[in-house]
Scaffold this motif. Structure first.
Motif, PDB file in Angstrom:
ATOM      1  N   GLU A   7      -0.352   0.459  -4.034  1.00  0.00           N
ATOM      2  CA  GLU A   7      -1.479  -0.372  -4.442  1.00  0.00           C
ATOM      3  C   GLU A   7      -2.672  -0.084  -3.542  1.00  0.00           C
ATOM      4  O   GLU A   7      -2.541   0.365  -2.403  1.00  0.00           O
ATOM      5  N   THR A   8      -3.860  -0.362  -4.053  1.00  0.00           N
ATOM      6  CA  THR A   8      -5.075  -0.127  -3.274  1.00  0.00           C
ATOM      7  C   THR A   8      -5.293  -1.270  -2.282  1.00  0.00           C
ATOM      8  O   THR A   8      -4.736  -2.371  -2.440  1.00  0.00           O
ATOM      9  N   LEU A   9      -6.124  -1.015  -1.288  1.00  0.00           N
ATOM     10  CA  LEU A   9      -6.431  -2.042  -0.298  1.00  0.00           C
ATOM     11  C   LEU A   9      -7.156  -3.223  -0.937  1.00  0.00           C
ATOM     12  O   LEU A   9      -6.972  -4.378  -0.541  1.00  0.00           O
ATOM     13  N   ARG A  10      -7.972  -2.919  -1.965  1.00  0.00           N
ATOM     14  CA  ARG A  10      -8.714  -4.000  -2.633  1.00  0.00           C
ATOM     15  C   ARG A  10      -7.753  -5.015  -3.261  1.00  0.00           C
ATOM     16  O   ARG A  10      -8.018  -6.221  -3.245  1.00  0.00           O
ATOM     17  N   VAL A  11      -6.654  -4.533  -3.802  1.00  0.00           N
ATOM     18  CA  VAL A  11      -5.675  -5.430  -4.421  1.00  0.00           C
ATOM     19  C   VAL A  11      -5.064  -6.377  -3.383  1.00  0.00           C
ATOM     20  O   VAL A  11      -4.599  -7.474  -3.712  1.00  0.00           O
ATOM     21  N   GLN A  12      -5.113  -5.969  -2.133  1.00  0.00           N
ATOM     22  CA  GLN A  12      -4.519  -6.785  -1.063  1.00  0.00           C
ATOM     23  C   GLN A  12      -5.469  -7.855  -0.549  1.00  0.00           C
ATOM     24  O   GLN A  12      -5.121  -8.583   0.402  1.00  0.00           O
ATOM     25  N   THR A  13      -6.638  -7.983  -1.157  1.00  0.00           N
ATOM     26  CA  THR A  13      -7.644  -8.928  -0.661  1.00  0.00           C
ATOM     27  C   THR A  13      -7.105 -10.341  -0.457  1.00  0.00           C
ATOM     28  O   THR A  13      -7.348 -10.960   0.592  1.00  0.00           O
ATOM     29  N   ILE A  43       0.828  -1.211   0.000  1.00  0.00           N
ATOM     30  CA  ILE A  43       0.000   0.000   0.000  1.00  0.00           C
ATOM     31  C   ILE A  43       0.859   1.258   0.000  1.00  0.00           C
ATOM     32  O   ILE A  43       0.626   2.192  -0.772  1.00  0.00           O
ATOM     33  N   TYR A  46      -7.123 -12.164   3.165  1.00  0.00           N
ATOM     34  CA  TYR A  46      -7.727 -13.473   3.402  1.00  0.00           C
ATOM     35  C   TYR A  46      -6.707 -14.448   3.984  1.00  0.00           C
ATOM     36  O   TYR A  46      -7.016 -15.223   4.905  1.00  0.00           O
TER      37      TYR A  46
END
Length: 537
Positions: A187-193, A182, A197
């Motif tokens: 990178e966005t937080l969504r990319v870190q999904t 991040i 998980y």
């Protein structure tokens, strides 16, 4: 490029140290903080690398972090020994900082990905090494923090405390990788999904699996009644100065008031028989005749009690042997547990894992003059003698592990006793040296991990706070208060089944320590090769 000021880096290193300390038992009890506590320190290491700062900065900040961790969690050692406390604070912090710096070197000279993997390998290898060398001090091993929450680490019966360390470090690295992506890669937080998980799975699956085991675990009914005596004798002002006969009488009176015809064992604390004596002279020592007379009338009850003993040798037996001043031969002093069982001869077992500075001076085999630096706590100075192998005892149809004080934080030591057939664990200790501090509470809580690792019930007799009984899930089912004269009685279940940890011990540590040695050699080969190539160019 992300930069940080010197003040910011100091704040981050302090933050890491404080989070580690607050996660520790009876300091903050906030064990969940340890899953994130390494992130500020890893952040410093990454920023230093990205900005090509001197590597010494990493060592400095790592030392600050680990000094805070050591100081805040074990400050109570000061009450027992100022010298021992200084060694614990400064030397142990130094070792931890060196291990972290070694991770940095591997990351720099071998590779980024390999570097982060090396942190797991080096740290677990270090913790395993810390169980076995001359300066052994595994009190602060990361996996110990779960001793107050054994219900979430029931899987220690497979991997032991080092499995908890691995769990902590993996989750810290995953969380740090998310922040790296991040803030450094934008990178966005969504990319870190996927990583989020993975972190959630790594955190909750072991906890859920452990809780399922915890609530479904049933002990096999194999009861035995035990009494644990807590005489509460001040180790500083009374224990080694007041009449020993009176102290022994009080212990035996407490036992006889509490035990029943069904009681199989009475446990009395470490060094309860405080006046040193030659083991072969036991039955001629006036101070202890009351023990012999009374226990011979206890038809179905054995007494396990701590003592300070001496043995004579015609020739030097070990580095702990001291030459007699007034005649030929050598003697060794021991911290001993003695079993009295009716008319049978007394059985002796000597403490194997000794406390640095108090019971053992390191490296005396090669540097014998160091014996003069020994600290005198109870009239005996110099290193004590030890048992060569973890002992087991047999009495009243029961095989038990006689564990003396500090030995109870050595998981593999106790596991070997269980592997040899011990069905129950008996701990005798004297935690009064640390006064009313987190020290004796931490010591008690670590015993809960031995119960989980081996699925053994555990009885603990302390001179003062805390004597207790622990079941095979690691629950404390009864305990005494601090600085109270007490004797407690409980029926516990014996267990002869061998857990994976009892059978194999710290296999995780042995494997990682071996790989760590190879990786360290490879790192320094790459380090010197690159430096040589730079100079040659």
């Amino acid at each position: 490029m992300v930069k940080s000021s010197r003040i910011q880096r100091y704040r981050l290193s302090i933050a890491s140290g404080l989070m580690m300390a607050l996660a520790f038992p009876y300091i903050g009890n906030l064990y969940f903080l340890m899953f994130f506590a390494w992130i500020p320190l890893l952040w410093i290491e990454d920023i230093v690398c990205r900005n090509s700062y001197r590597g010494s900065k990493i060592f400095l900040h790592a030392y600050i972090t680990f000094f805070i961790y050591n100081l805040f969690t074990t400050w109570w050692v000061w009450h027992a020994s100022i010298e021992g406390a200084l060694m614990a604070f400064f030397a142990n912090s130094l070792l931890m900082a060196l291990v972290f710096y070694l991770f940095h070197l591997t990351k720099k000279y071998v590779g980024n990905k390999e570097g982060y993997i090396s942190l797991l390998i080096y740290w677990i290898g270090f913790e395993y090494f810390h169980y076995h060398w001359e300066l052994s001090w595994p009190w602060l091993n990361l996996g110990n923090i779960f001793s107050i929450q054994p219900e979430i680490v029931q899987w220690y019966n497979y991997l032991g405390v080092l499995g908890g360390t691995l769990w902590i470090l993996i989750l810290n690295l995953i969380a740090f990788r998310i922040l790296q992506n991040i803030y450094f890669k934008k990178e966005t937080l969504r990319v870190q999904t996927p990583l989020v998980y993975l972190f959630a799975i790594g955190l909750f699956v072991p906890i859920i699996a452990s809780l399922i085991t915890y609530f479904n675990y049933e002990e096999i009914k194999n009861p035995i009644e035990i009494v644990a005596v807590q005489p509460n004798i001040d180790p500083y002002n009374t224990k080694f100065t007041s009449p020993i006969e009176a102290q022994i009488k009080d212990i035996l009176d407490l036992a006889e008031k509490t035990k029943t015809p069904k009681t199989k064992f009475v446990l009395a604390p470490e060094t309860a028989m405080a006046a040193s004596f030659y083991e072969e002279d036991l039955y001629r020592v006036n101070e202890y005749k009351d023990i012999i007379q009374r226990t011979t009338t206890w038809k179905n009850t054995s007494l396990l009690i701590g003592a300070s003993t001496i043995k004579f040798f015609e020739t030097k037996n070990s580095s702990a042997s001291r030459k007699l001043k007034d005649g030929p031969g050598y003697i060794e002093d021991y911290n001993t547990s003695i079993l009295f069982s009716g008319n049978e001869p007394a059985q002796f077992w000597h403490k194997s894992k000794l406390v640095l500075g108090v019971e053992k001076i390191p490296f005396t085999s090669s540097l014998p003059f160091l014996e003069e630096l020994a600290i005198n706590l109870d009239g005996t100075t110099g290193s004590l003698g030890v048992e060569k192998f973890p002992p087991i005892g047999k009495s009243q149809g029961t095989v038990f592990a006689p564990v003396i004080c500090y030995e109870s934080i050595y998981g593999e030591f106790v596991a070997e006793q269980c592997r040899k057939g011990a069905e129950i664990i008996f701990i005798i200790t004297n935690d009064g040296w640390w006064k009313d501090t987190p020290g004796y509470k931490q010591h008690k809580s670590f015993a809960r991990l031995r119960a989980v690792e081996n699925r053994r019930s555990l009885a603990r007799s302390a001179n003062t706070g805390t004597s207790c009984f622990i079941n095979q899930r690691g629950d404390i089912i009864e305990e005494t208060e601090w600085w109270k004269v007490a004797a407690i009685r409980k029926t516990l279940n014996k267990n002869s089944e061998i857990t994976n940890y009892s059978k194999y011990g710290d296999v995780l540590g042995r494997g990682f320590a071996f790989v760590a040695a190879l990786l360290m050699i490879y790192t320094f080969v790459r380090y010197f090769r690159q430096r040589f190539m730079v100079k040659k160019a």
